[in-house]
Design a protein around this motif. Sequence first.
Motif, PDB file in Angstrom:
ATOM      1  N   GLU A   5       0.820  -1.208   0.000  1.00  0.00           N
ATOM      2  CA  GLU A   5       0.000   0.000   0.000  1.00  0.00           C
ATOM      3  C   GLU A   5       0.860   1.266   0.000  1.00  0.00           C
ATOM      4  O   GLU A   5       0.721   2.139  -0.871  1.00  0.00           O
ATOM      5  N   ILE A   6       1.746   1.394   0.995  1.00  0.00           N
ATOM      6  CA  ILE A   6       2.585   2.593   1.105  1.00  0.00           C
ATOM      7  C   ILE A   6       3.558   2.712  -0.063  1.00  0.00           C
ATOM      8  O   ILE A   6       3.682   3.786  -0.666  1.00  0.00           O
ATOM      9  N   PRO A   7       4.279   1.634  -0.459  1.00  0.00           N
ATOM     10  CA  PRO A   7       5.159   1.767  -1.632  1.00  0.00           C
ATOM     11  C   PRO A   7       4.409   2.174  -2.896  1.00  0.00           C
ATOM     12  O   PRO A   7       4.914   2.954  -3.705  1.00  0.00           O
ATOM     13  N   SER A   8       3.182   1.680  -3.055  1.00  0.00           N
ATOM     14  CA  SER A   8       2.413   2.037  -4.241  1.00  0.00           C
ATOM     15  C   SER A   8       2.044   3.514  -4.232  1.00  0.00           C
ATOM     16  O   SER A   8       2.108   4.183  -5.274  1.00  0.00           O
ATOM     17  N   ASN A   9       1.657   4.047  -3.070  1.00  0.00           N
ATOM     18  CA  ASN A   9       1.341   5.477  -3.005  1.00  0.00           C
ATOM     19  C   ASN A   9       2.581   6.332  -3.280  1.00  0.00           C
ATOM     20  O   ASN A   9       2.483   7.427  -3.842  1.00  0.00           O
ATOM     21  N   TYR A  10       3.741   5.845  -2.861  1.00  0.00           N
ATOM     22  CA  TYR A  10       4.977   6.580  -3.163  1.00  0.00           C
ATOM     23  C   TYR A  10       5.237   6.586  -4.671  1.00  0.00           C
ATOM     24  O   TYR A  10       5.611   7.610  -5.239  1.00  0.00           O
ATOM     25  N   CYS A  11       5.012   5.433  -5.323  1.00  0.00           N
ATOM     26  CA  CYS A  11       5.186   5.370  -6.782  1.00  0.00           C
ATOM     27  C   CYS A  11       4.180   6.267  -7.488  1.00  0.00           C
ATOM     28  O   CYS A  11       4.516   6.925  -8.479  1.00  0.00           O
ATOM     29  N   LEU A  12       2.949   6.312  -6.978  1.00  0.00           N
ATOM     30  CA  LEU A  12       1.944   7.196  -7.566  1.00  0.00           C
ATOM     31  C   LEU A  12       2.400   8.642  -7.466  1.00  0.00           C
ATOM     32  O   LEU A  12       2.236   9.424  -8.401  1.00  0.00           O
ATOM     33  N   ARG A  13       2.980   8.987  -6.328  1.00  0.00           N
ATOM     34  CA  ARG A  13       3.444  10.360  -6.131  1.00  0.00           C
ATOM     35  C   ARG A  13       4.571  10.702  -7.101  1.00  0.00           C
ATOM     36  O   ARG A  13       4.658  11.821  -7.610  1.00  0.00           O
ATOM     37  N   GLN A  14       5.425   9.726  -7.386  1.00  0.00           N
ATOM     38  CA  GLN A  14       6.566   9.973  -8.259  1.00  0.00           C
ATOM     39  C   GLN A  14       6.183   9.949  -9.739  1.00  0.00           C
ATOM     40  O   GLN A  14       6.663  10.773 -10.529  1.00  0.00           O
ATOM     41  N   LEU A  15       5.313   9.029 -10.142  1.00  0.00           N
ATOM     42  CA  LEU A  15       4.986   8.838 -11.548  1.00  0.00           C
ATOM     43  C   LEU A  15       3.705   9.531 -11.980  1.00  0.00           C
ATOM     44  O   LEU A  15       3.500   9.774 -13.166  1.00  0.00           O
ATOM     45  N   GLY A  16       2.835   9.837 -10.994  1.00  0.00           N
ATOM     46  CA  GLY A  16       1.554  10.440 -11.319  1.00  0.00           C
ATOM     47  C   GLY A  16       0.468   9.389 -11.483  1.00  0.00           C
ATOM     48  O   GLY A  16       0.725   8.278 -11.960  1.00  0.00           O
ATOM     49  N   ALA A  17      -0.747   9.742 -11.094  1.00  0.00           N
ATOM     50  CA  ALA A  17      -1.861   8.797 -11.146  1.00  0.00           C
ATOM     51  C   ALA A  17      -2.176   8.383 -12.582  1.00  0.00           C
ATOM     52  O   ALA A  17      -2.587   7.246 -12.830  1.00  0.00           O
ATOM     53  N   ARG A  18      -2.009   9.275 -13.532  1.00  0.00           N
ATOM     54  CA  ARG A  18      -2.355   8.984 -14.926  1.00  0.00           C
ATOM     55  C   ARG A  18      -1.530   7.824 -15.474  1.00  0.00           C
ATOM     56  O   ARG A  18      -1.995   7.074 -16.354  1.00  0.00           O
ATOM     57  N   VAL A  19      -0.326   7.651 -14.983  1.00  0.00           N
ATOM     58  CA  VAL A  19       0.521   6.534 -15.405  1.00  0.00           C
ATOM     59  C   VAL A  19       0.357   5.348 -14.469  1.00  0.00           C
ATOM     60  O   VAL A  19       0.115   4.213 -14.891  1.00  0.00           O
ATOM     61  N   TRP A  20       0.467   5.602 -13.166  1.00  0.00           N
ATOM     62  CA  TRP A  20       0.571   4.509 -12.209  1.00  0.00           C
ATOM     63  C   TRP A  20      -0.712   3.688 -12.092  1.00  0.00           C
ATOM     64  O   TRP A  20      -0.674   2.446 -12.095  1.00  0.00           O
ATOM     65  N   LEU A  21      -1.858   4.341 -11.999  1.00  0.00           N
ATOM     66  CA  LEU A  21      -3.104   3.598 -11.812  1.00  0.00           C
ATOM     67  C   LEU A  21      -3.435   2.701 -13.010  1.00  0.00           C
ATOM     68  O   LEU A  21      -3.799   1.534 -12.825  1.00  0.00           O
ATOM     69  N   PRO A  22      -3.336   3.175 -14.254  1.00  0.00           N
ATOM     70  CA  PRO A  22      -3.550   2.254 -15.379  1.00  0.00           C
ATOM     71  C   PRO A  22      -2.531   1.121 -15.449  1.00  0.00           C
ATOM     72  O   PRO A  22      -2.879  -0.011 -15.810  1.00  0.00           O
ATOM     73  N   VAL A  23      -1.278   1.400 -15.090  1.00  0.00           N
ATOM     74  CA  VAL A  23      -0.243   0.358 -15.139  1.00  0.00           C
ATOM     75  C   VAL A  23      -0.567  -0.782 -14.176  1.00  0.00           C
ATOM     76  O   VAL A  23      -0.525  -1.972 -14.545  1.00  0.00           O
ATOM     77  N   ASP A  67       1.102   8.248  15.252  1.00  0.00           N
ATOM     78  CA  ASP A  67      -0.176   8.824  15.671  1.00  0.00           C
ATOM     79  C   ASP A  67      -1.187   7.691  15.865  1.00  0.00           C
ATOM     80  O   ASP A  67      -1.590   7.032  14.900  1.00  0.00           O
ATOM     81  N   TRP A  68      -1.620   7.473  17.097  1.00  0.00           N
ATOM     82  CA  TRP A  68      -2.487   6.334  17.379  1.00  0.00           C
ATOM     83  C   TRP A  68      -3.846   6.457  16.705  1.00  0.00           C
ATOM     84  O   TRP A  68      -4.493   5.436  16.414  1.00  0.00           O
ATOM     85  N   THR A  69      -4.301   7.683  16.421  1.00  0.00           N
ATOM     86  CA  THR A  69      -5.613   7.832  15.787  1.00  0.00           C
ATOM     87  C   THR A  69      -5.605   7.247  14.376  1.00  0.00           C
ATOM     88  O   THR A  69      -6.636   6.723  13.914  1.00  0.00           O
ATOM     89  N   LEU A  70      -4.458   7.314  13.700  1.00  0.00           N
ATOM     90  CA  LEU A  70      -4.352   6.709  12.382  1.00  0.00           C
ATOM     91  C   LEU A  70      -4.630   5.212  12.461  1.00  0.00           C
ATOM     92  O   LEU A  70      -5.323   4.644  11.609  1.00  0.00           O
ATOM     93  N   TRP A  71      -4.110   4.567  13.505  1.00  0.00           N
ATOM     94  CA  TRP A  71      -4.334   3.131  13.686  1.00  0.00           C
ATOM     95  C   TRP A  71      -5.776   2.845  14.078  1.00  0.00           C
ATOM     96  O   TRP A  71      -6.310   1.776  13.783  1.00  0.00           O
ATOM     97  N   ALA A 124      -3.935   6.913   4.217  1.00  0.00           N
ATOM     98  CA  ALA A 124      -4.723   6.188   3.214  1.00  0.00           C
ATOM     99  C   ALA A 124      -4.140   4.805   2.969  1.00  0.00           C
ATOM    100  O   ALA A 124      -4.875   3.811   2.888  1.00  0.00           O
ATOM    101  N   ALA A 125      -2.802   4.723   2.877  1.00  0.00           N
ATOM    102  CA  ALA A 125      -2.170   3.445   2.597  1.00  0.00           C
ATOM    103  C   ALA A 125      -2.323   2.473   3.764  1.00  0.00           C
ATOM    104  O   ALA A 125      -2.640   1.292   3.576  1.00  0.00           O
ATOM    105  N   VAL A 126      -2.087   2.943   4.977  1.00  0.00           N
ATOM    106  CA  VAL A 126      -2.182   2.064   6.143  1.00  0.00           C
ATOM    107  C   VAL A 126      -3.619   1.586   6.349  1.00  0.00           C
ATOM    108  O   VAL A 126      -3.866   0.415   6.670  1.00  0.00           O
ATOM    109  N   THR A 127      -4.578   2.486   6.153  1.00  0.00           N
ATOM    110  CA  THR A 127      -5.974   2.110   6.325  1.00  0.00           C
ATOM    111  C   THR A 127      -6.363   0.996   5.374  1.00  0.00           C
ATOM    112  O   THR A 127      -6.952  -0.018   5.776  1.00  0.00           O
TER     113      THR A 127
END
Length: 496
Positions: free
Chosen positions: A102-120, A274-278, A403-406
């Motif tokens: 989850e977290i690595p994928s969000n990092y890749c989305l941030r680097q490559l952009g949703a237009r590329v990463w989500l379709p891939v 942050d415990w509220t995230l958990w 978002a990723a942890v959830t």
Amino acid sequence: MPKDKKPPLGLESPTLSLPDKAPNQCSEQDQDPTRKRLLQSYLLKVDLHLLPISFMVYFFSVIDRNNIGNAKLAGMPEHLNLHGQQFNWIVSSFFFTYIFFEIPSNYCLRQLGARVWLPVITIAWSVLVACMACAKSYGALVAVRVLMGCFEAGYVPGFIYLCSFWYTRKQIAPRLALFFSAGMFAGIWAGPLAARLQKIKGGLEGYQYIFLIEAAITVGLALIMWVVLDNYPETARFLTAEERAAGLRMLSEDKTQSARAPFRPQQVLGALSDWTLWGYAVIFWASALGGATQAIFGPTLIAAMGYESTHAQVLSAIPSACGFVVQIASMFFPRIHSRYSPWIMVCSGLACAFYAVIASVESTKVRFAFLCLANAALSPNMPLVSMWMSMNVLGVTKKGVAAAVTVMFGGVSGLIGAHVYRERDYPRYRFGHIFVCACNALIFLVALALQLYFRWENRRRDKKAGDGVVVVDGSAMSENVIEETDDKRPDHRYTW
């Protein structure tokens, strides 16, 4: 900058200042008809480019993930000589990787952009779904499902993260409800669609057609997504300059971070502390567990009530339809009562009671009726907790991690849920029903704990502001300071 001049539209920095008027009061700018028209045009265009295609891809991602359950009733275990708990392990193997990417994928989305990463990632998991039709053994199915989890892990947290760049926190809420309703909508169509596909006459087994055709549809949707998506408002091709400026100004006033703010790996650990995230993650986990077990084992539970396999596939649409209706209705829950925790507590309390009835009664008709009611009661909690989180969590890094942890915890629910309805519990499956009942009781308790904490924290911040502890000098905060303080900034108040 001189007092009589304002910065260019949309480029103001959020300020560390306490509101000098009630939140529901509208400024003169908000009442400006030109700005209102531009914002309406901005939201309409963004909705049309983001929501329909994201909804459809999530619809088929849920079908692709759970069609293994339809393949079971279509004869896959007999054809591949599966036995014992092997099917359960095939189901759960998907989540071994899903929960870690989850977290690595969000990092890749941030680097490559949703237009590329989500379709891939969509094309990647679709190809793997098609590969399940070619698998000849238990080991091959497990390997394919493990790889599927790597790619499908990024879609839901990626969409939640993407929305944070286009919408204000309040605007995200109904759109998340609509997005998550695609999962329930998929449950309505998955059984009837699989029942039709397994009847195709040809050189393959019925379950193989389920995998191949559903995978091909998802690949087509991924290509459409690549055409219509844009990464950020700052670079959107479908917005005019005026619409873009109005949208960016709206986001700035909402303390929403711009696309220029960097994702900060060094702050990931701070967000995780942050415990509220958990707390959000636990609620999402327990809610997703109920949804996952219904999606995967719904046809099996109905078949165990005495219905033949094709009929059970079709009947499995009824509980999903009940859940879909209530999940769509949850879009309007915050308008009726603006707090999120009471809604979550009511829904989880009802689901807990309904599952207790299913586990204790003998009548087939009563059990089926309460299975429908239970699906309706548990369905709103995933979108509700996602809305709640999006309202309370600020900062690019923290929002992405949250978002990723959830959703990662949602993957853990699938890993566990694959084993709560065990073959040795046939035909009543009482253990699974009791387990889901306990999960909904846990949701109630965690939502109550978060509510009490947020109310206490808001009172504490109000007191500090009243005591003059917060210095309000009207100076603009830099993006670095905004990112470092996230929802701990003293002018932020939690929604409970």
